[in-house]
Write a protein that holds these residues in place. Structure first.
Motif, PDB file in Angstrom:
ATOM      1  N   PHE A 194       5.785   2.298   6.963  1.00  0.00           N
ATOM      2  CA  PHE A 194       4.544   2.240   6.182  1.00  0.00           C
ATOM      3  C   PHE A 194       3.476   3.141   6.813  1.00  0.00           C
ATOM      4  O   PHE A 194       2.837   3.942   6.127  1.00  0.00           O
ATOM      5  CB  PHE A 194       4.037   0.798   6.076  1.00  0.00           C
ATOM      6  N   LEU A 195       3.282   3.021   8.122  1.00  0.00           N
ATOM      7  CA  LEU A 195       2.271   3.838   8.803  1.00  0.00           C
ATOM      8  C   LEU A 195       2.593   5.326   8.699  1.00  0.00           C
ATOM      9  O   LEU A 195       1.692   6.146   8.450  1.00  0.00           O
ATOM     10  CB  LEU A 195       2.151   3.424  10.271  1.00  0.00           C
ATOM     11  N   LEU A 196       3.875   5.674   8.863  1.00  0.00           N
ATOM     12  CA  LEU A 196       4.274   7.085   8.757  1.00  0.00           C
ATOM     13  C   LEU A 196       4.075   7.615   7.333  1.00  0.00           C
ATOM     14  O   LEU A 196       3.609   8.745   7.149  1.00  0.00           O
ATOM     15  CB  LEU A 196       5.729   7.263   9.194  1.00  0.00           C
ATOM     16  N   LEU A 197       4.438   6.799   6.346  1.00  0.00           N
ATOM     17  CA  LEU A 197       4.233   7.213   4.954  1.00  0.00           C
ATOM     18  C   LEU A 197       2.752   7.362   4.633  1.00  0.00           C
ATOM     19  O   LEU A 197       2.351   8.306   3.944  1.00  0.00           O
ATOM     20  CB  LEU A 197       4.874   6.212   3.991  1.00  0.00           C
ATOM     21  N   ALA A 243       2.721 -11.183   2.711  1.00  0.00           N
ATOM     22  CA  ALA A 243       1.372 -10.677   2.988  1.00  0.00           C
ATOM     23  C   ALA A 243       1.426  -9.215   3.427  1.00  0.00           C
ATOM     24  O   ALA A 243       0.587  -8.401   3.019  1.00  0.00           O
ATOM     25  CB  ALA A 243       0.700 -11.533   4.055  1.00  0.00           C
ATOM     26  N   SER A 244       2.423  -8.890   4.235  1.00  0.00           N
ATOM     27  CA  SER A 244       2.565  -7.502   4.684  1.00  0.00           C
ATOM     28  C   SER A 244       2.831  -6.572   3.507  1.00  0.00           C
ATOM     29  O   SER A 244       2.197  -5.520   3.380  1.00  0.00           O
ATOM     30  CB  SER A 244       3.703  -7.395   5.704  1.00  0.00           C
ATOM     31  N   PHE A 245       3.761  -6.973   2.632  1.00  0.00           N
ATOM     32  CA  PHE A 245       4.067  -6.114   1.487  1.00  0.00           C
ATOM     33  C   PHE A 245       2.888  -5.987   0.532  1.00  0.00           C
ATOM     34  O   PHE A 245       2.629  -4.912  -0.008  1.00  0.00           O
ATOM     35  CB  PHE A 245       5.328  -6.589   0.765  1.00  0.00           C
ATOM     36  N   PHE A 246       2.161  -7.077   0.322  1.00  0.00           N
ATOM     37  CA  PHE A 246       0.954  -6.984  -0.505  1.00  0.00           C
ATOM     38  C   PHE A 246      -0.055  -6.016   0.130  1.00  0.00           C
ATOM     39  O   PHE A 246      -0.681  -5.220  -0.563  1.00  0.00           O
ATOM     40  CB  PHE A 246       0.292  -8.358  -0.685  1.00  0.00           C
ATOM     41  N   THR A 247      -0.195  -6.075   1.435  1.00  0.00           N
ATOM     42  CA  THR A 247      -1.138  -5.197   2.121  1.00  0.00           C
ATOM     43  C   THR A 247      -0.696  -3.741   2.032  1.00  0.00           C
ATOM     44  O   THR A 247      -1.511  -2.851   1.786  1.00  0.00           O
ATOM     45  CB  THR A 247      -1.303  -5.630   3.596  1.00  0.00           C
ATOM     46  N   TYR A 248       0.607  -3.496   2.200  1.00  0.00           N
ATOM     47  CA  TYR A 248       1.102  -2.122   2.046  1.00  0.00           C
ATOM     48  C   TYR A 248       0.840  -1.639   0.619  1.00  0.00           C
ATOM     49  O   TYR A 248       0.448  -0.495   0.393  1.00  0.00           O
ATOM     50  CB  TYR A 248       2.600  -2.026   2.348  1.00  0.00           C
ATOM     51  N   GLY A 249       1.071  -2.529  -0.336  1.00  0.00           N
ATOM     52  CA  GLY A 249       0.819  -2.188  -1.736  1.00  0.00           C
ATOM     53  C   GLY A 249      -0.637  -1.869  -1.991  1.00  0.00           C
ATOM     54  O   GLY A 249      -0.968  -0.984  -2.791  1.00  0.00           O
ATOM     55  N   LEU A 250      -1.527  -2.570  -1.319  1.00  0.00           N
ATOM     56  CA  LEU A 250      -2.956  -2.324  -1.478  1.00  0.00           C
ATOM     57  C   LEU A 250      -3.325  -0.907  -1.046  1.00  0.00           C
ATOM     58  O   LEU A 250      -4.204  -0.284  -1.627  1.00  0.00           O
ATOM     59  CB  LEU A 250      -3.739  -3.354  -0.657  1.00  0.00           C
ATOM     60  N   VAL A 251      -2.602  -0.373  -0.070  1.00  0.00           N
ATOM     61  CA  VAL A 251      -2.853   0.997   0.393  1.00  0.00           C
ATOM     62  C   VAL A 251      -2.256   2.017  -0.569  1.00  0.00           C
ATOM     63  O   VAL A 251      -2.900   3.010  -0.923  1.00  0.00           O
ATOM     64  CB  VAL A 251      -2.291   1.202   1.820  1.00  0.00           C
ATOM     65  N   PHE A 252      -1.017   1.788  -1.033  1.00  0.00           N
ATOM     66  CA  PHE A 252      -0.327   2.792  -1.849  1.00  0.00           C
ATOM     67  C   PHE A 252      -0.579   2.669  -3.346  1.00  0.00           C
ATOM     68  O   PHE A 252      -0.704   3.681  -4.026  1.00  0.00           O
ATOM     69  CB  PHE A 252       1.182   2.759  -1.577  1.00  0.00           C
ATOM     70  N   THR A 259       1.472  11.001   3.569  1.00  0.00           N
ATOM     71  CA  THR A 259       0.952  11.217   2.210  1.00  0.00           C
ATOM     72  C   THR A 259      -0.553  11.453   2.208  1.00  0.00           C
ATOM     73  O   THR A 259      -1.138  11.658   1.154  1.00  0.00           O
ATOM     74  CB  THR A 259       1.275  10.019   1.295  1.00  0.00           C
ATOM     75  N   GLY A 260      -1.149  11.395   3.393  1.00  0.00           N
ATOM     76  CA  GLY A 260      -2.589  11.633   3.477  1.00  0.00           C
ATOM     77  C   GLY A 260      -3.439  10.444   3.063  1.00  0.00           C
ATOM     78  O   GLY A 260      -4.650  10.567   2.917  1.00  0.00           O
ATOM     79  N   ARG A 261      -2.803   9.312   2.856  1.00  0.00           N
ATOM     80  CA  ARG A 261      -3.576   8.108   2.519  1.00  0.00           C
ATOM     81  C   ARG A 261      -4.095   7.509   3.819  1.00  0.00           C
ATOM     82  O   ARG A 261      -3.342   7.129   4.681  1.00  0.00           O
ATOM     83  CB  ARG A 261      -2.713   7.080   1.810  1.00  0.00           C
ATOM     84  N   GLY A 262      -5.391   7.434   3.895  1.00  0.00           N
ATOM     85  CA  GLY A 262      -5.958   6.808   5.080  1.00  0.00           C
ATOM     86  C   GLY A 262      -5.855   5.292   4.987  1.00  0.00           C
ATOM     87  O   GLY A 262      -5.845   4.729   3.895  1.00  0.00           O
ATOM     88  N   LEU A 263      -5.755   4.670   6.118  1.00  0.00           N
ATOM     89  CA  LEU A 263      -5.771   3.220   6.132  1.00  0.00           C
ATOM     90  C   LEU A 263      -7.207   2.763   5.920  1.00  0.00           C
ATOM     91  O   LEU A 263      -8.146   3.395   6.410  1.00  0.00           O
ATOM     92  CB  LEU A 263      -5.241   2.699   7.464  1.00  0.00           C
ATOM     93  N   PRO A 264      -7.377   1.677   5.202  1.00  0.00           N
ATOM     94  CA  PRO A 264      -8.745   1.211   4.970  1.00  0.00           C
ATOM     95  C   PRO A 264      -9.401   0.792   6.281  1.00  0.00           C
ATOM     96  O   PRO A 264      -8.755   0.199   7.143  1.00  0.00           O
ATOM     97  CB  PRO A 264      -8.574   0.017   4.027  1.00  0.00           C
ATOM     98  N   GLU A 265     -10.661   1.136   6.410  1.00  0.00           N
ATOM     99  CA  GLU A 265     -11.418   0.709   7.592  1.00  0.00           C
ATOM    100  C   GLU A 265     -11.483  -0.806   7.640  1.00  0.00           C
ATOM    101  O   GLU A 265     -11.388  -1.416   8.684  1.00  0.00           O
ATOM    102  CB  GLU A 265     -12.826   1.299   7.523  1.00  0.00           C
ATOM    103  N   ARG A 266     -11.669  -1.417   6.483  1.00  0.00           N
ATOM    104  CA  ARG A 266     -11.637  -2.871   6.349  1.00  0.00           C
ATOM    105  C   ARG A 266     -11.184  -3.201   4.934  1.00  0.00           C
ATOM    106  O   ARG A 266     -11.297  -2.373   4.036  1.00  0.00           O
ATOM    107  CB  ARG A 266     -12.980  -3.502   6.670  1.00  0.00           C
ATOM    108  N   ILE A 267     -10.688  -4.392   4.777  1.00  0.00           N
ATOM    109  CA  ILE A 267     -10.251  -4.839   3.455  1.00  0.00           C
ATOM    110  C   ILE A 267     -11.300  -5.804   2.942  1.00  0.00           C
ATOM    111  O   ILE A 267     -11.769  -6.681   3.672  1.00  0.00           O
ATOM    112  CB  ILE A 267      -8.851  -5.485   3.531  1.00  0.00           C
ATOM    113  N   GLU A 268     -11.669  -5.628   1.696  1.00  0.00           N
ATOM    114  CA  GLU A 268     -12.729  -6.450   1.107  1.00  0.00           C
ATOM    115  C   GLU A 268     -12.324  -7.921   1.068  1.00  0.00           C
ATOM    116  O   GLU A 268     -11.152  -8.249   0.871  1.00  0.00           O
ATOM    117  CB  GLU A 268     -13.046  -5.962  -0.304  1.00  0.00           C
ATOM    118  N   THR A 269     -13.314  -8.778   1.201  1.00  0.00           N
ATOM    119  CA  THR A 269     -13.083 -10.224   1.195  1.00  0.00           C
ATOM    120  C   THR A 269     -12.390 -10.666  -0.083  1.00  0.00           C
ATOM    121  O   THR A 269     -11.477 -11.496  -0.044  1.00  0.00           O
ATOM    122  CB  THR A 269     -14.421 -10.972   1.368  1.00  0.00           C
TER     123      THR A 269
END
Length: 182
Positions: free
Chosen positions: A54-57, A141-150, A61-71
């Motif tokens: 996930f981190l490598l992708l 939760a991990s897959f949902f979080t990865y999905g939130l990025v992609f 792909t140039g997608r930055g990780l979110p600085e924070r995730i909204e509540t």
């Protein structure tokens, strides 16, 4: 077989036996071999490998990780994770997913079953994973979080469906409790 090949074969057998003794000493006294520790190690490795991919992708792909995730996303994904982990770990309708790794103990209700892991090694470890809503929650939760990025829109849509079902489930329980009171 030449003398050199015989020595190499003996050396390889000796090394394998020595490795087995070291592993035995490391785990000695832990649980008499009842816990499938090697299988747990594989599952933990797979979980971390998926995270690394996930981190490598994300980087590739140039997608930055979110600085924070909204509540609101944390609440949405948390409620959805709760529902989906319970659905996978306990519901009768998903028993076909667990069946290769579990044995049926009893059917608690038309919608819920009680199962226990079966087999040994990897089969047992998977059985423990898929019957534990807390364990499944970590993966989901991990897959949902990865999905939130992609694919945030799709992820929020899917999570919303499970969150709505969770609210509906609780309303059913409240209605049932109030009806039984009257």
């Amino acid at each position: 077989m030449s003398e050199e090949q015989t020595r190499q074969g003996f050396s390889a057998d000796h090394d394998a036996a020595k490795d087995g003794q070291v592993r035995h000493r490391i785990l000695e006294g832990y649980d008499a071999g009842e816990q499938p520790l090697q299988s747990y190690t594989v599952l933990a490795g797979v979980f971390n490998l998926i995270f690394a991919v996930f981190l490598l992708l994300a980087k590739g792909t140039g997608r930055g990780l979110p600085e924070r995730i909204e509540t609101r996303d944390i609440v949405l994904l948390g409620v959805a994770t709760h529902k989906l982990s319970t659905l996978i770990a306990n519901d009768a309708v998903t028993s076909f997913l667990r069946a290769p790794f579990t044995e049926l103990q009893e059917k608690d209700s038309p919608k819920s079953v009680e199962e226990k892991p079966r087999g040994s090694g990897f089969q047992r470890s998977i059985g423990e994973l898929v019957t534990c809503k807390f364990c499944m929650g970590q993966w989901i939760a991990s897959f949902f979080t990865y999905g939130l990025v992609f694919v945030p829109t799709v992820t929020r849509l899917v999570a919303t469906v499970f969150a709505i079902v969770t609210v509906s489930d609780h309303l059913h329980q409240i209605y049932k409790a109030l009806s039984n009171r009257a």
